[in-house]
Design a protein around this motif. Structure first.
Motif, PDB file in Angstrom:
ATOM      1  N   THR A 106       0.774  -1.234  -0.023  1.00 40.72           N
ATOM      2  CA  THR A 106       0.017   0.187  -0.070  1.00 40.72           C
ATOM      3  C   THR A 106       0.780   1.268  -0.064  1.00 40.72           C
ATOM      4  O   THR A 106       0.533   2.252  -0.868  1.00 40.72           O
ATOM      5  CB  THR A 106      -0.857  -0.052   1.080  1.00 40.72           C
ATOM      6  OG1 THR A 106      -1.706  -1.294   1.206  1.00 40.72           O
ATOM      7  CG2 THR A 106      -1.882   1.197   1.356  1.00 40.72           C
ATOM      8  N   GLN A 107       1.945   1.421   0.933  1.00 32.74           N
ATOM      9  CA  GLN A 107       2.777   2.472   0.906  1.00 32.74           C
ATOM     10  C   GLN A 107       4.013   2.107   1.583  1.00 32.74           C
ATOM     11  O   GLN A 107       4.173   1.724   2.782  1.00 32.74           O
ATOM     12  CB  GLN A 107       2.202   3.840   1.685  1.00 32.74           C
ATOM     13  CG  GLN A 107       2.952   4.775   1.585  1.00 32.74           C
ATOM     14  CD  GLN A 107       2.006   5.967   2.109  1.00 32.74           C
ATOM     15  OE1 GLN A 107       0.963   5.888   2.218  1.00 32.74           O
ATOM     16  NE2 GLN A 107       2.642   7.360   2.340  1.00 32.74           N
ATOM     17  N   PRO A 108       5.052   1.936   0.882  1.00 30.40           N
ATOM     18  CA  PRO A 108       6.413   1.453   1.546  1.00 30.40           C
ATOM     19  C   PRO A 108       7.102   2.632   2.138  1.00 30.40           C
ATOM     20  O   PRO A 108       8.139   2.136   2.949  1.00 30.40           O
ATOM     21  CB  PRO A 108       7.212   1.186   0.261  1.00 30.40           C
ATOM     22  CG  PRO A 108       6.734   1.887  -0.998  1.00 30.40           C
ATOM     23  CD  PRO A 108       5.085   2.100  -0.595  1.00 30.40           C
ATOM     24  N   HIS A 109       6.828   3.775   2.178  1.00 32.52           N
ATOM     25  CA  HIS A 109       7.493   4.787   2.775  1.00 32.52           C
ATOM     26  C   HIS A 109       6.583   5.948   3.273  1.00 32.52           C
ATOM     27  O   HIS A 109       5.727   6.250   2.503  1.00 32.52           O
ATOM     28  CB  HIS A 109       8.578   5.368   1.678  1.00 32.52           C
ATOM     29  CG  HIS A 109       9.505   6.631   2.240  1.00 32.52           C
ATOM     30  ND1 HIS A 109       8.945   7.893   1.929  1.00 32.52           N
ATOM     31  CD2 HIS A 109      10.357   6.729   3.238  1.00 32.52           C
ATOM     32  CE1 HIS A 109       9.819   8.820   2.237  1.00 32.52           C
ATOM     33  NE2 HIS A 109      10.455   8.165   3.177  1.00 32.52           N
ATOM     34  N   TYR A 110       6.951   6.389   4.464  1.00 35.90           N
ATOM     35  CA  TYR A 110       6.134   7.695   4.931  1.00 35.90           C
ATOM     36  C   TYR A 110       7.130   8.744   5.321  1.00 35.90           C
ATOM     37  O   TYR A 110       8.117   8.149   5.806  1.00 35.90           O
ATOM     38  CB  TYR A 110       5.327   7.365   6.111  1.00 35.90           C
ATOM     39  CG  TYR A 110       4.336   6.205   5.944  1.00 35.90           C
ATOM     40  CD1 TYR A 110       2.957   6.838   5.691  1.00 35.90           C
ATOM     41  CD2 TYR A 110       4.619   4.991   6.086  1.00 35.90           C
ATOM     42  CE1 TYR A 110       1.909   5.678   5.547  1.00 35.90           C
ATOM     43  CE2 TYR A 110       3.493   3.857   5.654  1.00 35.90           C
ATOM     44  CZ  TYR A 110       1.982   4.679   5.552  1.00 35.90           C
ATOM     45  OH  TYR A 110       1.100   3.607   5.225  1.00 35.90           O
ATOM     46  N   GLU A 111       6.694   9.996   5.114  1.00 40.35           N
ATOM     47  CA  GLU A 111       7.563  11.153   5.487  1.00 40.35           C
ATOM     48  C   GLU A 111       6.641  12.058   6.253  1.00 40.35           C
ATOM     49  O   GLU A 111       5.894  12.644   5.731  1.00 40.35           O
ATOM     50  CB  GLU A 111       8.116  11.755   4.311  1.00 40.35           C
ATOM     51  CG  GLU A 111       8.827  13.061   4.440  1.00 40.35           C
ATOM     52  CD  GLU A 111       9.547  13.547   3.203  1.00 40.35           C
ATOM     53  OE1 GLU A 111       9.040  14.909   2.978  1.00 40.35           O
ATOM     54  OE2 GLU A 111      10.220  12.919   2.609  1.00 40.35           O
ATOM     55  N   ILE A 112       6.868  12.232   7.589  1.00 35.38           N
ATOM     56  CA  ILE A 112       6.123  12.947   8.402  1.00 35.38           C
ATOM     57  C   ILE A 112       7.153  14.257   8.919  1.00 35.38           C
ATOM     58  O   ILE A 112       8.265  14.136   9.041  1.00 35.38           O
ATOM     59  CB  ILE A 112       5.438  12.087   9.470  1.00 35.38           C
ATOM     60  CG1 ILE A 112       6.564  11.494  10.190  1.00 35.38           C
ATOM     61  CG2 ILE A 112       4.384  10.969   9.084  1.00 35.38           C
ATOM     62  CD1 ILE A 112       6.017  10.644  11.563  1.00 35.38           C
ATOM     63  N   SER A 113       6.363  15.311   9.387  1.00 39.26           N
ATOM     64  CA  SER A 113       7.000  16.436  10.203  1.00 39.26           C
ATOM     65  C   SER A 113       6.381  16.478  11.653  1.00 39.26           C
ATOM     66  O   SER A 113       5.450  16.258  11.782  1.00 39.26           O
ATOM     67  CB  SER A 113       6.576  17.649   9.509  1.00 39.26           C
ATOM     68  OG  SER A 113       7.007  17.746   8.118  1.00 39.26           O
ATOM     69  N   VAL A 114       7.749  16.803  12.595  1.00 40.40           N
ATOM     70  CA  VAL A 114       7.436  16.810  13.810  1.00 40.40           C
ATOM     71  C   VAL A 114       7.763  18.263  14.409  1.00 40.40           C
ATOM     72  O   VAL A 114       8.777  18.569  13.792  1.00 40.40           O
ATOM     73  CB  VAL A 114       8.171  15.695  14.702  1.00 40.40           C
ATOM     74  CG1 VAL A 114       7.944  15.914  15.837  1.00 40.40           C
ATOM     75  CG2 VAL A 114       7.534  14.283  14.053  1.00 40.40           C
ATOM     76  N   THR A 115       7.117  18.851  15.418  1.00 39.92           N
ATOM     77  CA  THR A 115       7.754  19.751  16.021  1.00 39.92           C
ATOM     78  C   THR A 115       7.661  19.810  17.570  1.00 39.92           C
ATOM     79  O   THR A 115       7.051  18.924  17.965  1.00 39.92           O
ATOM     80  CB  THR A 115       6.709  21.165  15.384  1.00 39.92           C
ATOM     81  OG1 THR A 115       7.367  22.268  16.012  1.00 39.92           O
ATOM     82  CG2 THR A 115       5.291  21.157  16.110  1.00 39.92           C
ATOM     83  N   ALA A 116       8.185  20.657  18.148  1.00 36.16           N
ATOM     84  CA  ALA A 116       8.481  20.699  19.619  1.00 36.16           C
ATOM     85  C   ALA A 116       8.013  22.086  20.221  1.00 36.16           C
ATOM     86  O   ALA A 116       8.192  22.866  19.575  1.00 36.16           O
ATOM     87  CB  ALA A 116       9.847  20.247  20.116  1.00 36.16           C
ATOM     88  N   PHE A 117       7.619  21.898  21.626  1.00 33.94           N
ATOM     89  CA  PHE A 117       7.244  22.962  22.275  1.00 33.94           C
ATOM     90  C   PHE A 117       7.843  22.744  23.787  1.00 33.94           C
ATOM     91  O   PHE A 117       7.989  21.836  24.309  1.00 33.94           O
ATOM     92  CB  PHE A 117       5.622  23.047  22.499  1.00 33.94           C
ATOM     93  CG  PHE A 117       4.756  23.322  21.111  1.00 33.94           C
ATOM     94  CD1 PHE A 117       4.459  24.381  20.782  1.00 33.94           C
ATOM     95  CD2 PHE A 117       4.474  21.969  20.559  1.00 33.94           C
ATOM     96  CE1 PHE A 117       3.485  24.547  19.790  1.00 33.94           C
ATOM     97  CE2 PHE A 117       3.712  22.123  19.448  1.00 33.94           C
ATOM     98  CZ  PHE A 117       3.347  23.567  19.092  1.00 33.94           C
ATOM     99  N   ASP A 118       8.438  24.188  24.162  1.00 35.27           N
ATOM    100  CA  ASP A 118       8.985  24.055  25.547  1.00 35.27           C
ATOM    101  C   ASP A 118       7.728  24.318  26.542  1.00 35.27           C
ATOM    102  O   ASP A 118       6.652  24.651  26.130  1.00 35.27           O
ATOM    103  CB  ASP A 118       9.926  25.024  25.486  1.00 35.27           C
ATOM    104  CG  ASP A 118       9.526  26.658  25.326  1.00 35.27           C
ATOM    105  OD1 ASP A 118       8.346  26.897  25.547  1.00 35.27           O
ATOM    106  OD2 ASP A 118      10.557  27.432  25.202  1.00 35.27           O
ATOM    107  N   CYS A 119       8.206  24.373  27.714  1.00 31.07           N
ATOM    108  CA  CYS A 119       7.134  24.423  28.634  1.00 31.07           C
ATOM    109  C   CYS A 119       6.466  25.815  28.991  1.00 31.07           C
ATOM    110  O   CYS A 119       5.445  25.831  29.413  1.00 31.07           O
ATOM    111  CB  CYS A 119       7.519  24.010  30.104  1.00 31.07           C
ATOM    112  SG  CYS A 119       8.239  22.244  30.345  1.00 31.07           S
ATOM    113  N   GLY A 120       6.815  26.685  28.010  1.00 33.70           N
ATOM    114  CA  GLY A 120       6.580  28.136  27.993  1.00 33.70           C
ATOM    115  C   GLY A 120       5.597  28.279  26.698  1.00 33.70           C
ATOM    116  O   GLY A 120       5.277  29.214  26.450  1.00 33.70           O
ATOM    117  N   GLN A 121       5.320  26.978  26.050  1.00 30.03           N
ATOM    118  CA  GLN A 121       4.580  26.952  24.852  1.00 30.03           C
ATOM    119  C   GLN A 121       5.133  27.537  23.570  1.00 30.03           C
ATOM    120  O   GLN A 121       4.669  28.081  22.745  1.00 30.03           O
ATOM    121  CB  GLN A 121       3.247  27.394  24.889  1.00 30.03           C
ATOM    122  CG  GLN A 121       2.260  26.309  26.001  1.00 30.03           C
ATOM    123  CD  GLN A 121       2.262  25.197  25.253  1.00 30.03           C
ATOM    124  OE1 GLN A 121       1.929  24.810  24.331  1.00 30.03           O
ATOM    125  NE2 GLN A 121       2.776  24.113  26.224  1.00 30.03           N
TER     126      GLN A 121
END
Length: 822
Positions: free
Chosen positions: A192-207
């Protein structure tokens, strides 16, 4: 009193302070206040200064009020929490001593000051890497596939800690927790799909959000399943490139299973293209000429016209790239006129047709007639016929007593899969009585059954030739058709007196597209392969897996048409694998792919020449060459790759299949007006023509230059007096009307102006001759078209000749030139 004046100032023994980075005011607890028991004595009881001790302490203390002893602690340079989070130093108060100068002042004890730097959320989270990669095995759900990690340069736990991660790509089967662990939320499939590409972000405790997201690549590893790898579902084919490999990176995965042999069948499915293949769609007559077929064939299913009107009531199957296909549904049939029907078939003749036929449910006992010659009245004898019966092809040929009175072969049966496979096939029956041979797609088949019969008694009953059914004219209350055909026919011809060679038959059914093998000479000897006659099916077999892989990579698609029909061609690949000591050990899934034939660059056929002729009646009576300067050329627009929807014109050479010269207005007057074309003009060319009072049609597949040469020799003769004007229109076609030229129009006018003067422009015969008398001249007459003016230079008796300049730039009435040779 003296003792009291020598009292030291007093401050707290320790202080705690807080300063926010990038500000200068320190908030102390308790507040900075110095007390002096010498008060209210002036100077001695006042606080003049605070001193800060510590080399790296970037602070200073100032006195706000000498009397009350209030002070303030400040930073004297920017404070950065990320550089230093807290400071410890000493502070001491000084009173003002005995006078305004502060001499003799006393100092308090030293107090310890602890200053903590307050953080500001000035930094965003930063990922340790902007690219992460992980893999999963298809069919499994993981608690953690991989972990992403971000950091923050702020100094405080509140702002330096990463409190949350988030996947920003929508609709992905993945989730991430607060620690950056990525997991899949469902089982994944490699197919069905041999490869996925996803984006990830991060937040500190002050958002505060990371400025740059991280890209995560997750590869799905397949559970080893036997099958073909490295192939694409679509292959684009540009017209004119020749042969193109279909699967250049293809290989068979057997999951480490040892195999003893592999057999693969590659099938090109083109049943939706015309007659099952992308053929050149010239007329049947043109194809017969191109292939060198014997002359004298009769087309029993021509295009409907005023002269050939018996096909007008039949259903045509349109949208087949100009192939003329007739569809019979069990109700249609046509009587062939007597003047068309070939008479007195000899011991040699040929019947040929394209046919697509499938089984008819519930009609197994009925005959389905393609062609039938039967009694027109009184009786229902079938003299010869070609019909399908229970998916068998049967040819009936009954002799009459004038051809002999012995028991002779009369019915020939063939049982073939092609007759009922709902595919197009080319059938040719060659009769050399008593031998009858059937060719299907160029391959010969002998009849499996031959039935003998007695000849038919002679009679004076007329016969009727029919297509699509058999005529029942006698022993019934009303004559009618019977034994109707259900299927499609095209190009049904009957040629008496001759049979076709296998070479011609192969040419007539040859396919312009098919499967091919590139670099056949490099094919390993351990590979066995076989093409079907149409080269639409290829079977390959080998014992070595790597040799089979190499062979399959060489399988190509080829289309030799100059202007192929665009659209999809389906490719089906089936494979059988055998293991040692076993029949079939591994099941290999079939492959379905398509070849997308792109739209070819369409040609523009252009006809040019003089558009008006002015002629005296005497010339028209002798016969006028109408199109002496006619030219035909073709251009095709090719994109220059710079500006969209623009292109450059490239001239190209290709064939035409007919040119029509149409008389505009009223038809030619019989006996007074006519068009002529000498037969010698057609020598060495694949051309023929028809002529009538409405115009002339030149037809046959040949080059544009040959067509132009022939048209230039068409003469118009008119014996009419007072003819004001005649107009003729020329148009040409390629591929049975798929591409047509412009409509070139020529107007011929009768001129009443004759020679008004004679130009003596010949060279002097000798220096002693001083006059140029027409009475002793040979006059050579030639009309110049279009009208030209003649410029002569003065004659020089010492020159061997005179200069004659013909100026075509002037437009005037018709002028005649007389060349006078002394």
């Amino acid at each position: 009193s003296f003792f009291e004046l020598t009292m030291m100032p007093w401050i707290e023994t320790s202080y705690r302070g807080l300063i926010t980075e990038n500000t200068d005011e320190v908030l102390l607890d308790p507040p900075l206040v110095a007390l002096d028991k010498d008060a209210p004595v002036p100077y001695a009881g006042e606080i003049c200064a605070f001193r800060v001790y510590g080399l790296d302490a970037p602070f200073e203390a100032v006195v706000l009020n000498r009397t009350s002893g209030e002070g303030q602690l400040r930073a004297h340079r920017p404070i950065d929490c990320e550089h230093q989070r807290e400071y410890t130093f000493i502070i001491q108060a000084h009173d003002c001593g005995g006078g305004p100068g502060g001499t003799g002042g006393k100092r308090s004890h030293k107090a310890v000051v602890h200053v903590q730097v307050g953080d500001v959320n000035e930094f965003s989270p930063v990922f340790s890497s902007l690219e992460y990669s992980g893999s999963v095995l298809e069919g499994r759900v993981y608690d953690s596939i991989l972990q992403v990690q971000a950091t923050d340069e702020d100094c405080s736990p509140q702002y330096s800690q990463i409190c949350n991660y988030q996947i920003t790509t929508e609709d992905t089967p993945f989730a991430i927790d607060r620690n950056g662990n990525i997991r899949n939320t469902e089982s994944l499939s490699f197919d069905t799909q041999p490869h996925y590409e996803i984006s990830v972000t991060a937040f500190d405790c002050g958002q505060k959000k990371a400025k740059h997201s991280a890209t995560v690549h997750i590869h799905v590893k397949p559970i080893c399943k036997p099958g073909w790898r490295g192939w694409t579902k679509r292959v684009d084919y540009e017209p004119g490139i020749g042969s193109k490999q279909l699967f250049p990176k293809m290989h068979l995965e057997t999951c480490e299973g040892a195999v003893s042999s592999v057999q693969t069948t590659v099938e090109l499915q083109t049943r939706h293209i015309g007659k099952g293949c992308d053929r050149e769609t010239y007329s049947e007559k043109s194809l017969q000429k191109l292939c060198g077929a014997s002359s004298g064939s009769t087309d029993l299913l021509p295009a409907p016209s005023a002269a050939f009107n018996w096909t007008a009531s039949l259903m045509t199957d349109g949208g087949r790239d100009s192939d003329l296909i007739y569809r019979f549904d069990g109700r249609q049939a046509a009587n062939i006129p007597d003047w068309i029907t070939p008479q007195n078939l000899t011991d040699q003749f040929t019947i040929a047709t394209w046919m697509k036929h499938g089984p008819s449910p519930g009609l197994r006992g009925e005959k389905e007639t393609l062609l039938c010659n039967s009694d027109k009245t009184e009786m229902n004898r079938h003299h010869y016929s070609l019909y399908v019966h229970n998916c068998r092809l049967v040819f009936l040929l009954r002799r009459d007593f004038t051809q002999g009175d012995s028991f002779r072969p009369a019915e020939f049966h063939w049982k073939l899969e092609q007759i009922c496979d709902k595919e197009w096939h080319y059938y040719v029956i060659n009769v050399e009585f008593p031998v009858v041979a059937l060719y299907v797609d160029g391959v010969t088949y002998d009849p499996y059954l031959v039935t003998d019969d007695w000849p038919i008694h002679s009679s004076q009953i007329d016969v009727q030739l029919t297509v699509g059914a058999c005529w029942q004219g006698g022993e019934v209350s009303k004559a009618r058709f019977t034994q109707h055909f259900r299927g499609s026919l095209s190009g049904l011809t009957l040629r008496p007196g001759k049979i076709e060679s296998q070479k011609v038959i192969s040419c007539l059914q040859a396919c312009k597209e098919g499967l091919d093998i590139t670099s056949l000479e490099s094919m390993d000897k351990g590979i066995k392969f076989h093409f079907n006659p149409a080269q639409s099916v290829l079977v390959m077999e080998g014992e070595d897996l790597e040799q089979v892989n190499t062979a399959l990579r060489k399988v190509s698609y080829i289309n030799s048409r100059q202007f192929p029909t665009p659209g999809t061609r389906r490719i089906h690949i089936s494979t059988t694998v055998q293991c040692f000591g076993e029949d079939v050990c591994i099941s290999i899934p079939d492959i379905e792919a398509i070849v997308m034939v792109m739209q070819p660059s369409e040609p523009r056929i252009t006809i040019t020449g003089a558009e008006q002729l002015n002629m005296p009646a005497s010339d028209l009576a002798l016969g006028l060459l109408l199109f002496r300067d006619l030219h035909i050329f073709s251009t095709v627009t090719k994109s220059d790759g710079i500006v969209p929807n623009t292109g450059v014109l490239d001239e190209m050479v290709h064939n035409l299949d007919y040119c029509d010269i149409l008389v505009l207005g009223e038809e030619l007057k019989k006996g007074l007006e006519s068009l002529h074309l000498p037969r010698s003009a057609l020598l060495g060319k694949h051309l023929d023509y028809t002529n009538s009072t409405t115009g002339m049609s030149i037809y046959g597949v040949d080059s544009m230059s040959h067509y132009a040469q022939v048209i230039r020799q068409v003469r118009f003769q008119s014996l009419r007096t007072g003819m004001s004007a005649r107009s003729f229109r020329v148009s040409c076609s390629e591929l049975n009307g798929r591409y047509t030229s412009n409509q070139f129009t020529l107007q011929v006018r009768e001129s009443d102006k004759f020679i008004s003067s004679t130009y003596c422009i010949a060279a002097l015969c000798s220096s002693t001759v001083t006059d140029c008398s027409p009475s002793v001249s040979l006059m050579l007459y030639y009309p110049l078209l279009p009208c030209s003016s003649v410029v002569t230079t003065p004659m020089d008796p010492h020159r061997a000749g005179a200069i004659w300049v013909v100026d075509h730039s002037q437009h005037c009435s018709n002028t005649d030139i007389v060349v006078v040779v002394c």
